[in-house]
Design an enzyme around this catalytic site. Structure first.
Site, PDB file in Angstrom:
ATOM      1  CG  ASP A   1      -3.781   3.539  -5.129  1.00  0.00           C
ATOM      2  OD1 ASP A   1      -2.701   4.266  -5.334  1.00  0.00           O
ATOM      3  OD2 ASP A   1      -4.127   3.450  -3.579  1.00  0.00           O
TER       4      ASP A   1
ATOM      5  CD  GLU B   1       3.310   4.576  -3.861  1.00  0.00           C
ATOM      6  OE1 GLU B   1       2.114   4.259  -4.248  1.00  0.00           O
ATOM      7  OE2 GLU B   1       3.930   5.610  -4.230  1.00  0.00           O
TER       8      GLU B   1
END
Length: 483
Positions: free
Chosen positions: A363, A113
């Site tokens: 998230d 990420e």
């Protein structure tokens, strides 16, 4: 991938806890099928070539001032003080050139990420050295090449800063940002040789995401042939987050860690990162883990892949963009606008790995940014304005300067921390929201918030910088062919 502290294996713990939880896939939603149509350019910035600088238009800041803020933020996060400011670290070189990683300081690891976010920031801001160094580190250490690992061809989502693994599975959000950043690099700088043939590398990632073979293996796995087999440690990885969690548990007289996955090896089957029937990105490519993560849905990117990606997959990505727009609507609470970290393909929230109800968590911060950027670039779905309005209004009732960073979906706080990263992503919602006091309050709060520093500067900092770029109109479709 989740911001939660890594205890005994991150995604591995979730996978083990969800063993046997696979659910029968339902037919794709009729609305998504109906919306999948011939590729068109929409009415957003891709067609008009006009990217709004909301700081200038709504707050009266000059374009020069906003650009200077973005550049100084980049320099601080990439080249500032190593203890308190930066997350980017160069670590020598190999035959392909400089190597560098971006670290999640609070969890003491390197994540796909963050590496792919760093590459996206670098290509947007024309920082080729940093882009190439991050890609080189990713290809050298994170790409799984061992034939016995069923995730071969994917990037291991979490590594130690010395290049040894913390996990041997993949997380699709990293692959998605890698691919998009590489396509932009091909158009900004042209293709080079080897790993710097950006277009070829992006095509390879997209083909793998959709066409990865279904492979079963028995752990422990390796990332590269010749590596020692990866075995999770018996105790949590040392990190500031884990130390804090342990101290809190000790003070409350509770055991820590709270969850210990079963240690017996069991076969793992890995397939594509997308669900073909629903045209949606999966939470993980392990086949027995159900559902998707709304924050992984990036229709603004999928529209470009429907134009630039491998020809045989372009119709799929056009369908995926339409499916994601529907998914945002299905997963957003009708009152608060809050959506879950994970949901089944029909939009039903999935329970967390510890059995607790699905919630708006780390998230989930990114989801409002995802649909708002889609609105800015493509402007194909009028529902996105209502989604941003709903979520910004709810957070405004909580206090723009103090809302919690986790909630139940109906709006009950699950933490007492106000996070810069969540504020930043919520401010991007102003690209889609109705202009007015609430929307402007988020823009003003982002502008007035200093660059994150200290232990939590990784996720907060990456979202802060990208959000500043989005809101200032400096996060764009890079396409030299259209100039």
């Amino acid at each position: 991938m989740s911001r939660a502290p890594i205890l005994l294996g991150g995604v591995t713990a979730i996978i083990i806890a969800w063993t046997g939880a696979a659910q029968a896939q339902q037919a794709p939603a009729a609305s998504a099928v109906a919306a999948a149509q011939a590729v068109d350019d929409g009415a957003g910035a891709y067609r008009t070539q006009r990217y709004h600088n909301l700081f200038a238009e709504r707050l009266g800041r000059s374009p020069q001032e906003t650009h200077a803020r973005i550049e100084s933020t980049f320099q601080r996060l990439f080249h500032g003080d190593g203890q308190e400011q930066r997350v980017y670290f160069e670590t020598g070189a190999n035959a392909n050139g400089t190597l560098a990683y971006i670290t999640d300081w609070a969890n003491n690891d390197v994540r796909t990420e963050g590496m792919s976010y760093g590459m996206m920031i670098a290509v947007q801001l024309d920082k080729k050295r940093e882009f190439d160094a991050l890609w080189n580190w990713s290809k050298t250490y994170m790409l799984t090449t061992d034939p016995a690992n069923p995730s071969r061809g994917y990037f291991a989502w979490s590594m130690n800063t010395d290049g040894t693994p913390r996990a041997t599975g993949a997380a699709p959000d990293g692959e998605e940002y890698y691919a998009m950043a590489l396509y932009f690099a091909a158009r900004r700088w042209g293709n080079g040789k080897g790993i710097y043939d950006y277009q070829r590398e992006a095509d390879t990632i997209l083909r793998g995401m959709r066409h990865h073979p279904v492979v079963t293996g028995l752990p422990p796995f390796r990332i590269h042939p010749g590596d020692a087999p990866f075995v999770e440690p018996d105790t949590p990885w040392p990190s500031p987050n884990n130390r804090r969690e342990q101290a809190a548990a000790d003070k409350a007289g509770k055991p820590w860690p709270l969850h210990r996955p079963r240690r017996e090896p069991r076969a793992v089957t890995v397939g594509p990162m997308v669900d073909e029937a629903h045209a949606m990105v999966r939470f993980v490519p392990e086949t027995f883990v159900p559902g998707s993560d709304p924050s992984y849905h990036l229709p603004a990117f999928y529209e470009l892949w429907a134009r630039w990606g491998p020809r045989e997959d372009r119709a799929f990505w056009a369908r995926a963009a339409a499916a994601s727009r529907d998914f945002f609507v299905k997963t957003a609470d009708p009152a608060t606008g809050l959506g879950p970290d994970r949901a089944d393909f029909d939009g039903t929230p999935l329970k967390s790995w510890d059995g607790s109800p699905g919630a708006f968590a780390y998230d989930s911060w990114r989801t409002i940014s995802n649909w708002s950027v889609d609105r800015s670039w493509w402007n194909k779905d009028p529902r996105q304005q209502g989604l941003s309005d709903r979520l910004q209004r709810f957070l405004a009732t909580q206090g723009v300067d103090r809302f919690a960073d986790r909630y139940t979906l109906d709006g009950k706080p699950l933490s007492d921390r106000h996070s810069t990263g969540m504020l930043a992503a919520a401010a991007v919602g102003s690209l889609a929201a109705t202009p007015g006091q609430v929307s402007d309050d988020f823009l003003r709060a982002l502008w007035d918030t200093p660059v994150p520093s200290g232990e939590q500067r990784y996720f907060d900092g990456m979202l802060y910088l990208m959000s500043m770029m989005h809101v200032a109109g400096e996060f764009r479709v890079i396409d030299t062919v259209r100039k």
